[in-house]
Design a protein around this motif. Structure first.
Motif, mmCIF file in Angstrom:
data_model
loop_
_atom_site.group_PDB
_atom_site.id
_atom_site.type_symbol
_atom_site.label_atom_id
_atom_site.label_comp_id
_atom_site.label_asym_id
_atom_site.label_seq_id
_atom_site.Cartn_x
_atom_site.Cartn_y
_atom_site.Cartn_z
ATOM 1 N N MET A 33 -64.774 90.307 -69.352
ATOM 2 C CA MET A 33 -64.203 89.624 -70.685
ATOM 3 C C MET A 33 -65.389 89.948 -71.637
ATOM 4 O O MET A 33 -66.568 89.276 -71.561
ATOM 5 C CB MET A 33 -63.938 88.043 -70.602
ATOM 6 C CG MET A 33 -62.657 87.914 -69.815
ATOM 7 S SD MET A 33 -62.093 86.129 -70.032
ATOM 8 C CE MET A 33 -61.570 86.359 -71.644
ATOM 9 N N GLY A 34 -65.217 90.758 -72.461
ATOM 10 C CA GLY A 34 -66.341 91.123 -73.555
ATOM 11 C C GLY A 34 -66.904 92.238 -73.261
ATOM 12 O O GLY A 34 -66.835 92.892 -72.160
ATOM 13 N N LEU A 61 -68.990 87.992 -68.765
ATOM 14 C CA LEU A 61 -68.838 87.257 -70.142
ATOM 15 C C LEU A 61 -69.249 88.087 -71.503
ATOM 16 O O LEU A 61 -70.117 89.080 -71.066
ATOM 17 C CB LEU A 61 -69.170 85.818 -70.190
ATOM 18 C CG LEU A 61 -68.455 85.005 -69.298
ATOM 19 C CD1 LEU A 61 -69.035 83.696 -69.603
ATOM 20 C CD2 LEU A 61 -66.711 84.727 -70.009
ATOM 21 N N PRO A 62 -69.180 87.876 -72.560
ATOM 22 C CA PRO A 62 -69.650 88.837 -73.660
ATOM 23 C C PRO A 62 -71.226 89.133 -73.615
ATOM 24 O O PRO A 62 -71.988 88.184 -73.710
ATOM 25 C CB PRO A 62 -69.239 88.323 -74.945
ATOM 26 C CG PRO A 62 -68.924 86.849 -74.793
ATOM 27 C CD PRO A 62 -68.488 86.707 -73.386
ATOM 28 N N GLY A 63 -71.484 90.313 -73.382
ATOM 29 C CA GLY A 63 -73.122 90.599 -72.989
ATOM 30 C C GLY A 63 -73.687 91.264 -74.302
ATOM 31 O O GLY A 63 -74.910 91.118 -74.639
ATOM 32 N N GLY A 64 -72.879 91.534 -75.335
ATOM 33 C CA GLY A 64 -73.346 91.981 -76.626
ATOM 34 C C GLY A 64 -73.565 90.948 -77.796
ATOM 35 O O GLY A 64 -73.355 89.745 -77.267
ATOM 36 N N LEU A 65 -73.934 91.369 -78.707
ATOM 37 C CA LEU A 65 -74.202 90.675 -79.746
ATOM 38 C C LEU A 65 -72.881 89.983 -80.475
ATOM 39 O O LEU A 65 -72.030 91.016 -80.469
ATOM 40 C CB LEU A 65 -75.203 91.244 -80.828
ATOM 41 C CG LEU A 65 -76.427 91.722 -80.458
ATOM 42 C CD1 LEU A 65 -77.270 92.564 -81.567
ATOM 43 C CD2 LEU A 65 -77.095 90.435 -80.061
ATOM 44 N N PHE A 84 -67.595 81.602 -62.735
ATOM 45 C CA PHE A 84 -67.812 81.974 -63.781
ATOM 46 C C PHE A 84 -69.121 82.847 -64.211
ATOM 47 O O PHE A 84 -70.203 82.236 -63.515
ATOM 48 C CB PHE A 84 -67.380 81.109 -65.070
ATOM 49 C CG PHE A 84 -66.213 80.729 -65.300
ATOM 50 C CD1 PHE A 84 -65.667 80.857 -66.652
ATOM 51 C CD2 PHE A 84 -65.172 80.348 -64.335
ATOM 52 C CE1 PHE A 84 -64.230 80.492 -66.833
ATOM 53 C CE2 PHE A 84 -63.904 79.969 -64.402
ATOM 54 C CZ PHE A 84 -63.362 79.795 -65.698
ATOM 55 N N PRO A 85 -69.343 84.009 -64.541
ATOM 56 C CA PRO A 85 -70.823 84.431 -64.900
ATOM 57 C C PRO A 85 -71.284 83.592 -66.018
ATOM 58 O O PRO A 85 -70.775 82.849 -66.714
ATOM 59 C CB PRO A 85 -70.134 86.000 -65.585
ATOM 60 C CG PRO A 85 -69.095 85.829 -65.753
ATOM 61 C CD PRO A 85 -68.356 84.977 -65.172
ATOM 62 N N ALA A 110 -71.290 75.830 -56.349
ATOM 63 C CA ALA A 110 -72.056 74.724 -56.917
ATOM 64 C C ALA A 110 -72.390 74.669 -58.354
ATOM 65 O O ALA A 110 -72.861 74.057 -59.197
ATOM 66 C CB ALA A 110 -73.559 74.745 -56.288
ATOM 67 N N THR A 111 -71.781 75.939 -58.803
ATOM 68 C CA THR A 111 -72.045 76.047 -60.307
ATOM 69 C C THR A 111 -70.750 76.818 -60.794
ATOM 70 O O THR A 111 -70.972 77.965 -61.563
ATOM 71 C CB THR A 111 -72.982 77.267 -60.543
ATOM 72 O OG1 THR A 111 -72.822 78.515 -59.817
ATOM 73 C CG2 THR A 111 -74.317 76.246 -60.200
ATOM 74 N N TYR A 112 -69.480 76.090 -60.536
ATOM 75 C CA TYR A 112 -68.152 76.789 -60.831
ATOM 76 C C TYR A 112 -67.970 77.436 -62.351
ATOM 77 O O TYR A 112 -67.525 78.335 -62.655
ATOM 78 C CB TYR A 112 -67.069 75.936 -60.514
ATOM 79 C CG TYR A 112 -65.706 76.642 -60.617
ATOM 80 C CD1 TYR A 112 -65.540 77.834 -59.888
ATOM 81 C CD2 TYR A 112 -64.703 76.174 -61.338
ATOM 82 C CE1 TYR A 112 -64.288 78.653 -59.837
ATOM 83 C CE2 TYR A 112 -63.625 77.107 -61.478
ATOM 84 C CZ TYR A 112 -63.391 78.064 -60.803
ATOM 85 O OH TYR A 112 -62.452 78.647 -61.112
ATOM 86 N N LEU A 113 -67.990 76.351 -63.157
ATOM 87 C CA LEU A 113 -67.780 76.557 -64.695
ATOM 88 C C LEU A 113 -68.946 76.728 -65.407
ATOM 89 O O LEU A 113 -69.032 76.345 -66.784
ATOM 90 C CB LEU A 113 -66.870 75.455 -65.468
ATOM 91 C CG LEU A 113 -65.531 75.438 -64.893
ATOM 92 C CD1 LEU A 113 -64.799 74.461 -65.711
ATOM 93 C CD2 LEU A 113 -64.569 76.795 -65.461
#
Length: 169
Positions: A33-34, A61-65, A84-85, A110-113
């Motif tokens: 996404m993104g 997830l969105p990596g750009g600006l 989620f990333p 251990a870090t779902y959301l």
């Protein structure tokens, strides 16, 4: 399933939307996404209000600006996603909004959301399903300011641990 550009080629200002309703079903290998770094001002939106949706991997997830990713789960949607990333680009946002539906972790986490700007629960609430393993949610689950009163239902035999400062009722 790529929503928004991800090759970092400098093609900015693009949008990608995926809408699913009714009893339809979608299974994807990789959810992105993104855009990646170098793809700026990207909008990516995943709207799931019915049927089943499943992704084997969720790696972007969105990596750009200045980019925006939004996941909206509502109605009778039954959604299975891996953890989620957590990385996002500068001034980029990633939001999940629940107004009904079920979110099922693909596997224990251990870090779902993690990595989200916000996670809102509207009046329709949310069901978090731990059938595939124990999950921990550190992301604060927030009551939507307009559509209030939605709660959380835990389903599945494994443990759900909430460690964020939650405001839903």
């Amino acid at each position: 399933l790529q929503l928004g550009r991800s090759d970092g080629s400098g093609d900015d200002n693009t949008s990608g939307y995926f809408n699913q309703s009714g009893s339809s079903s979608a299974t994807v290998g990789i959810l992105r996404m993104g855009g990646s770094s170098g793809s700026d001002n990207i909008t990516a939106q995943l709207n799931l209000s019915g049927g089943t949706f499943s992704a084997a991997t969720f790696d972007l997830l969105p990596g750009g600006l200045n980019s925006t990713s939004a996941i909206n789960i509502s109605g009778t949607a039954d959604v299975t996603l891996p953890a989620f990333p957590t990385a996002r680009g500068t001034d980029s946002t990633a939001t999940i909004t629940f107004d009904g539906g079920t979110l099922r972790a693909r596997a224990a986490s251990a870090t779902y959301l993690g990595g989200l700007t916000n996670a809102f629960i509207k009046a329709g609430g949310v069901t978090l399903d731990t059938s595939n393993g124990n999950i921990t949610v550190a992301q604060p689950l927030l009551a939507d300011v307009i559509s209030t009163g939605g709660g959380l239902t835990k389903a599945g035999a494994n443990t759900l641990t909430l460690t964020g400062v939650n405001t839903f009722t």
